[in-house]
Design a protein around this motif. Sequence first.
Motif, mmCIF file in Angstrom:
data_model
loop_
_atom_site.group_PDB
_atom_site.id
_atom_site.type_symbol
_atom_site.label_atom_id
_atom_site.label_comp_id
_atom_site.label_asym_id
_atom_site.label_seq_id
_atom_site.Cartn_x
_atom_site.Cartn_y
_atom_site.Cartn_z
ATOM 1 N N UNK A 305 0.848 -1.208 0.000
ATOM 2 C CA UNK A 305 0.000 0.000 0.000
ATOM 3 C C UNK A 305 0.878 1.252 0.000
ATOM 4 N N UNK A 306 1.920 1.231 0.824
ATOM 5 C CA UNK A 306 2.829 2.391 0.859
ATOM 6 C C UNK A 306 3.408 2.665 -0.527
ATOM 7 N N UNK A 307 3.866 1.604 -1.176
ATOM 8 C CA UNK A 307 4.483 1.756 -2.498
ATOM 9 C C UNK A 307 3.454 2.255 -3.519
ATOM 10 N N UNK A 308 2.255 1.682 -3.481
ATOM 11 C CA UNK A 308 1.178 2.081 -4.394
ATOM 12 C C UNK A 308 0.886 3.573 -4.228
ATOM 13 N N UNK A 309 0.783 3.985 -2.979
ATOM 14 C CA UNK A 309 0.498 5.390 -2.664
ATOM 15 C C UNK A 309 1.640 6.290 -3.157
ATOM 16 N N UNK A 321 1.720 2.338 -14.582
ATOM 17 C CA UNK A 321 0.692 1.293 -14.633
ATOM 18 C C UNK A 321 1.280 -0.112 -14.486
ATOM 19 N N UNK A 322 2.484 -0.330 -14.985
ATOM 20 C CA UNK A 322 3.055 -1.683 -14.877
ATOM 21 C C UNK A 322 3.362 -2.050 -13.425
ATOM 22 N N UNK A 323 3.979 -1.097 -12.726
ATOM 23 C CA UNK A 323 4.312 -1.427 -11.324
ATOM 24 C C UNK A 323 3.057 -1.488 -10.454
ATOM 25 N N UNK A 324 2.084 -0.602 -10.731
ATOM 26 C CA UNK A 324 0.830 -0.654 -9.975
ATOM 27 C C UNK A 324 0.164 -2.018 -10.190
ATOM 28 N N UNK A 325 0.169 -2.466 -11.434
ATOM 29 C CA UNK A 325 -0.421 -3.772 -11.752
ATOM 30 C C UNK A 325 0.304 -4.899 -11.034
ATOM 31 N N UNK A 326 1.635 -4.805 -11.001
ATOM 32 C CA UNK A 326 2.420 -5.857 -10.332
ATOM 33 C C UNK A 326 2.091 -5.897 -8.835
ATOM 34 N N UNK A 327 1.845 -4.732 -8.230
ATOM 35 C CA UNK A 327 1.485 -4.702 -6.805
ATOM 36 C C UNK A 327 0.122 -5.359 -6.581
ATOM 37 N N UNK A 328 -0.820 -5.114 -7.497
ATOM 38 C CA UNK A 328 -2.135 -5.773 -7.376
ATOM 39 C C UNK A 328 -1.964 -7.290 -7.456
ATOM 40 N N UNK A 329 -1.143 -7.723 -8.396
ATOM 41 C CA UNK A 329 -0.908 -9.166 -8.552
ATOM 42 C C UNK A 329 -0.273 -9.760 -7.296
ATOM 43 N N UNK A 330 0.716 -9.072 -6.775
ATOM 44 C CA UNK A 330 1.406 -9.588 -5.577
ATOM 45 C C UNK A 330 0.436 -9.654 -4.398
ATOM 46 N N UNK A 331 -0.467 -8.680 -4.318
ATOM 47 C CA UNK A 331 -1.455 -8.680 -3.235
ATOM 48 C C UNK A 331 -2.345 -9.921 -3.336
ATOM 49 N N UNK A 332 -2.820 -10.192 -4.536
ATOM 50 C CA UNK A 332 -3.683 -11.374 -4.690
ATOM 51 C C UNK A 332 -2.927 -12.654 -4.346
ATOM 52 N N UNK A 333 -1.719 -12.761 -4.852
ATOM 53 C CA UNK A 333 -0.962 -14.004 -4.645
ATOM 54 C C UNK A 333 -0.713 -14.239 -3.151
ATOM 55 N N UNK A 334 -0.482 -13.150 -2.440
ATOM 56 C CA UNK A 334 -0.262 -13.257 -1.001
ATOM 57 C C UNK A 334 -1.554 -13.662 -0.276
#
Length: 415
Positions: A305-309, A321-334
């Motif tokens: 969340x900190x990084x996204x913000x 958009x690429x890094x934001x997308x990667x953070x969403x993916x990592x959140x789901x996987x976790x």
Amino acid sequence: MSSTAAGQPTDSDQVALSQAPEREAAAQRARDLFVDAYGYEPDGVWSAPGRVNIIGEHVDYQDGLCLPMAISHRCFVAAARTPMNLLRLRSAQSEQVLEIDSHDLSPENVTGWPAYVAGVLWALRPFISGSTTQGMDLLIDGQVPLGSGLSSSAALECAAAEAMESLLSLGTTPLERVKAAISAETDFAGASTGGLDQSASVLSREGHALFLDCRDFSTRPVPWDLASQDLALLITDTRAEHSHVDGEYAARRADSETAARTLDVPTLRDLADLGEEQALARLDGIEDEVVRRRAHHIITEIHRVRRFDDLLAAGTVREHVDELGALLNASHDSLRDDYEVTVAPLDVAVDTARAAGAYGARMTGGGFGGSTIALIEADAAQQVAQAIASAFAEHGFTAAQFFLALPEEGAGQDR
Ligand code: GLA
């Protein structure tokens, strides 16, 4: 057009992207329903939205950070003040009604959906002076799909809180209404919540995500202007049956509390604040492998969340958009691997969205069913929805529903 025997769409069908009812027409409908139910005109109509959590899942009850936004589906409440203390509740979605002397309100004597409304009046009591009568008639018209994980119950509580604030001239702040809605759900209706949903429903601003620090419930709007960047957030309501949700939710909370206790910190947020690397190193002190994974999710999610913000502060959604997308993916996987709150339809919707070109996709909300979100090019919405619909048909899942989410305004008066 073709469809499977189960009536589910195949590749050649056009999947519908559903839309919430237009707000003004929906408010008028609530007013008309009130007149039908009670035989006179209401004093006003108030509404509050459902939400998606963009990122920051299962961290609110450990004082974590979340980034939700309000969606265009809202719950409407048409209401009028009446003499005496009689509280009457009706809903366009349920036969169940409530008529009760508001002085008799207690968690023991109200059940079902009315508890989420009556509980708000009960929770607002500290703001009501002794001499004020608390009689009112309310008509609820909830447009947030039930069981979708899009917070229909928070929308209901928060719309009721707005109506009560106005009708009884309470002078509460928006945050006090958030807290009354949380108390209604937790202390009155008996369903545990960490406060993310109610904060999003009341405090969200149009065109923005809401940065929410659950340690003190401080918030700040974060520009999240997808439309101007030709991007979109596709919501897939998997309509997956969720069973044992309350038990599983409580079990995850309990695991997170065990982790904090074992490491001798008040909350896992306090640990996360040491910095990600140092906090993760401390997790070795947890012997139980499951509890350790739960804590691993919470620490890494707070840092996502900190990084996204930070990324949103540093430029447009498009630029990152690429890094934001990667953070969403990592959140789901976790949430799938460490927190274990996903189910097959959530994973299939997410995997399919990614394969169909989404920048990132994740489940949103409590899990065990409910909805996913995918960050996509605006003009790819139909294609991504179609791919998910086909994958659901192949797996024999109930057909999903699709919405495009734009960040909307939080609770308020409509008319
Ligand atoms: C549910 C709860 C929230 C939050 C989410 C998970 O929606 O009501 O308080 O804990 O699950 O992030």
